[in-house]
Design an enzyme around this catalytic site. Structure first.
Site, PDB file in Angstrom:
ATOM      1  CB  SER A   1      35.628  64.313  70.156  1.00  0.00           C
ATOM      2  OG  SER A   1      35.703  64.969  71.397  1.00  0.00           O
TER       3      SER A   1
ATOM      4  CD  GLU B   1      32.496  61.435  68.634  1.00  0.00           C
ATOM      5  OE1 GLU B   1      31.593  62.084  69.182  1.00  0.00           O
ATOM      6  OE2 GLU B   1      33.555  61.145  69.209  1.00  0.00           O
TER       7      GLU B   1
ATOM      8  NE  ARG C   1      30.959  60.137  72.610  1.00  0.00           N
ATOM      9  CZ  ARG C   1      30.859  59.845  73.898  1.00  0.00           C
ATOM     10  NH1 ARG C   1      30.037  58.888  74.297  1.00  0.00           N
ATOM     11  NH2 ARG C   1      31.549  60.507  74.803  1.00  0.00           N
TER      12      ARG C   1
END
Length: 363
Positions: A239, A355, A161
């Site tokens: 998320s 995130e 990520r």
């Protein structure tokens, strides 16, 4: 001034002082260079699916990338299809196009909202696939030089990520090139246990790409992870926390049933905050990835949890998502995210990292 809430999947964000939405590559480059040359602050916005924008909005120029275009060529090798994608293409449209043509490599990334240009910034991943496995290069407008350059995937420092783009290399992704396989319409080997179970196959098996895409969409839909204006659980930024990476020694102190997976040290080096000491390198320890969802649930945060009086809540179907139940503010989202961080830190000693990109707000 234009409210940014309508341009994000979370449905939160105050006005932009100025909003432009260039629809061609030339317009995008020219408008971006002109904006960079002005004294105003600037913000690049794609599909708005991975961002939390402050209630006060953004006092500057917002460039919303709206370019479109897909073109394929052939090359040698195991992945002979070279698919060039303009940055403003909705990512799931890219996957749908590949699957419709029987090409594999990104089929498990079905249903991820947002634009193609944001995909390498985040190195999007799901169900055992990451963009890194298919990305060849990007066309990149470099902020420092003002030049359009081709940057190969190895230069982007792609990790879990994250990428060099997310960590501070300023510029604009104009397009990306993917390498896809063309193997009789079969998927890449299934690499995720839940996906294999849904398909009724074993890890490592291959299935038609159409079947794998359908299974992924089914799984994401069940978790409220498909963007649907009629579904309150999909009004999120996806998320909200990444799965934390810790040393194996630290993980031994967690409950025995805490999920954990081996993690390559190269990947962990990109995940850990800048300046962190990487235990694998210093002491030879292994690093493992934990489940943020498990930590949240075991810290007492249940699905549907909300702070009284807040418009933000944990999704009723997935503890990793924070949703806008209607009328939520950025302050509501940050307050809830901070509460979750505090509970997990107190219970397990793990500091969860957000995130989404935070614009005008912080945790």
């Amino acid at each position: 001034m234009t409210a940014l809430a309508s341009l994000t999947t979370l449905g939160i964000g105050g006005p932009a002082a100025r909003l432009v939405q260039p629809a061609t590559r030339t317009e995008l480059i020219d408008e971006t260079l002109a904006t960079w040359g002005s004294p105003e602050d600037w913000l690049l916005l794609g599909g708005g699916s991975n961002v939390v924008i402050a209630d006060d909005g953004f006092d500057g120029d917002v460039i919303r990338v709206a370019t479109r275009g897909l073109s394929a060529t052939r090359a040698e090798g195991a992945r002979p299809v070279r698919l060039t994608v303009e940055a403003g293409e909705p990512w799931d449209d890219v996957v749908a196009h590949a699957v419709a043509n029987g090409w594999s490599g990104i089929e498990a990334l079905s249903g991820i909202p947002g634009s193609a240009g944001a995909a390498p910034v985040q190195n999007i991943g799901a169900y055992g696939q990451e963009l890194a496995s298919s990305l060849v290069a990007i066309d990149f407008l470099d902020f420092d030089t003002g030049k359009l350059v081709r940057v190969g995937a190895p230069e982007l420092g792609l990790g879990y990520r994250t990428s060099a783009l997310k960590r501070g290399r300023l510029g604009l992704v104009v397009s990306l090139e993917l390498a896809l396989a063309d193997d009789r319409g079969l998927s890449q080997p299934v690499a995720y246990a839940q996906l294999a179970s849904t398909l009724g196959v074993r890890i490592g098996d291959r299935v038609p790409v159409t079947e794998l895409r359908a299974a992924v969409l089914e799984l994401r839909g069940a978790k409220g992870m498909l963007w649907d204006p009629a579904d309150p659980d999909s009004a999120s930024a996806g998320s909200f926390f990444t799965n934390p990476v810790v040393t194996e020694q630290f993980a031994r102190g967690l409950p025995a049933d805490a999920p954990r997976w081996p993690t390559a040290p190269e990947e962990a080096a990109r995940v850990l905050p800048l300046g962190s000491v990487i235990p694998h390198v210093v002491r030879g320890e292994y690093l493992v990835k934990l489940s943020a969802a498990w930590l949240i649930e075991k810290a007492g945060i249940t699905r549907g949890f909300a702070i009284p009086g807040s418009g933000a809540a944990v999704s009723s179907r997935h503890t990793l998502a924070i949703v806008n139940r209607g009328g939520a503010t950025a302050a509501d989202v940050v307050q809830l995210a901070g509460y979750i961080q505090t509970r997990v830190l107190a219970e397990f000693g793990v500091n969860l990292q957000p995130e989404p990109v935070l614009v005008g707000v912080s945790l």
